[in-house]
Write an enzyme that holds these catalytic residues in place. Structure first.
Site, mmCIF file in Angstrom:
data_model
loop_
_atom_site.group_PDB
_atom_site.id
_atom_site.type_symbol
_atom_site.label_atom_id
_atom_site.label_comp_id
_atom_site.label_asym_id
_atom_site.label_seq_id
_atom_site.Cartn_x
_atom_site.Cartn_y
_atom_site.Cartn_z
ATOM 1 N N ASP A 295 4.807 24.865 12.640
ATOM 2 C CA ASP A 295 5.197 23.965 11.556
ATOM 3 C C ASP A 295 5.222 24.777 10.265
ATOM 4 O OD1 ASP A 295 5.187 21.883 13.346
ATOM 5 O OD2 ASP A 295 3.612 20.732 12.352
ATOM 6 N N ARG B 245 0.811 -1.221 0.000
ATOM 7 C CA ARG B 245 0.000 0.000 0.000
ATOM 8 C C ARG B 245 0.837 1.259 0.000
ATOM 9 N NH1 ARG B 245 -2.835 -0.809 5.470
ATOM 10 N NH2 ARG B 245 -0.695 -1.477 5.862
ATOM 11 N N TYR C 144 9.279 21.595 8.378
ATOM 12 C CA TYR C 144 10.051 21.692 9.610
ATOM 13 C C TYR C 144 9.248 22.295 10.741
ATOM 14 C CZ TYR C 144 11.223 26.333 7.625
ATOM 15 O OH TYR C 144 11.175 27.582 7.066
ATOM 16 N N LYS D 17 15.162 23.704 15.029
ATOM 17 C CA LYS D 17 14.361 23.235 13.899
ATOM 18 C C LYS D 17 14.539 21.732 13.711
ATOM 19 C CE LYS D 17 14.831 27.591 11.392
ATOM 20 N NZ LYS D 17 15.360 28.254 10.180
ATOM 21 N N ARG E 185 18.080 28.178 -0.087
ATOM 22 C CA ARG E 185 17.493 29.026 0.953
ATOM 23 C C ARG E 185 18.446 29.042 2.142
ATOM 24 N NH1 ARG E 185 11.600 29.728 0.537
ATOM 25 N NH2 ARG E 185 10.828 28.578 -1.260
ATOM 26 N N HIS F 246 20.772 27.889 9.456
ATOM 27 C CA HIS F 246 20.262 26.757 8.677
ATOM 28 C C HIS F 246 19.994 27.179 7.239
ATOM 29 C CE1 HIS F 246 16.789 24.365 7.099
ATOM 30 N NE2 HIS F 246 17.656 23.410 7.374
ATOM 31 N N ASP G 217 18.464 36.754 0.620
ATOM 32 C CA ASP G 217 19.638 35.891 0.771
ATOM 33 C C ASP G 217 20.834 36.424 -0.011
ATOM 34 O OD1 ASP G 217 18.083 34.356 2.394
ATOM 35 O OD2 ASP G 217 17.890 32.666 1.017
ATOM 36 N N HIS H 257 19.871 31.006 7.404
ATOM 37 C CA HIS H 257 19.001 31.815 8.255
ATOM 38 C C HIS H 257 19.090 31.414 9.722
ATOM 39 C CE1 HIS H 257 16.366 31.855 4.400
ATOM 40 N NE2 HIS H 257 17.252 32.834 4.356
#
Length: 191
Positions: free
Chosen positions: A58, A34, A141, A81, A69, A128, A178, A72
């Site tokens: 979340d 499944r 996250y 996180k 990305r 991160h 960024d 940060h």
């Protein structure tokens, strides 16, 4: 160098990293014709491996191949996180910003994907970021504090002192925020 520990009561694998407090988790996957089932978070189980923080938010991002990305972090209202990928693949990176740490200024990266089901725990005191290696990636996250824009800081993804190897084949797609990231040597850090 990393080591793997199996939590007997849960079959949760914990892969240590060279950066204290940062580790990769591999939940047990139950698969059959499944599909599969796994626990992406269980407060009791994750506490057994040392993640006792309370999660308050979340987040879910969708990015295409070559998107980068980061890096940060929040200097006030800092966030831990817990990151995983629902579909696709990323190279997930954390940089130690704790001046009291023997690994201050060092980075660690791991491939997280919808196939390997791995998670990375990035505690408070780290920056991160991630690069997308697949056509698309759904990154999910949990955070230990709320997003606070005035506290957010960005370190340049291409900082020569950090020299993160992002596993990209070309120039990344990045945001204007960024693009204006601070050099590591000029960044605000943690005690």
């Amino acid at each position: 160098m990393s080591t793997t520990t199996q939590i007997a009561s849960t079959s949760l694998k914990v892969i240590s990293t060279p950066l204290a407090g940062l580790f990769v988790l591999e939940p047990k996957v139950f698969g059959d014709a499944r599909g599969f089932f796994l626990e992406s978070y269980n407060q009791k189980t994750w506490a057994e491996v040392g993640i006792v923080e309370r999660f308050v938010q979340d987040n879910h991002s969708l990015s295409g191949r070559g998107v980068l990305r980061g890096l940060h972090y929040q200097i006030c209202h800092p966030q831990g996180k817990l990151i995983h990928v629902g579909a696709g693949e990323i190279f997930d990176v954390a940089v130690d910003l704790r001046r009291s740490s023997p690994t201050f200024g060092k980075w660690y990266g791991a491939n997280l994907s919808g196939e390997n089901h791995r998670q990375m725990w990035v505690p408070v005191g780290f920056a991160h970021g991630f690069s997308v290696l697949s056509e698309n990636a759904h990154v999910l996250y949990k955070t230990t504090d709320f997003y606070t824009p005035e506290c957010e800081r960005t370190i340049a993804w291409d900082d020569p002192d950090l020299a993160v190897e992002w596993q990209l084949s070309g120039k990344p797609v990045i945001s204007s925020k960024d693009e204006r990231g601070t050099r590591f040597r000029d960044a605000e850090t943690f005690a």
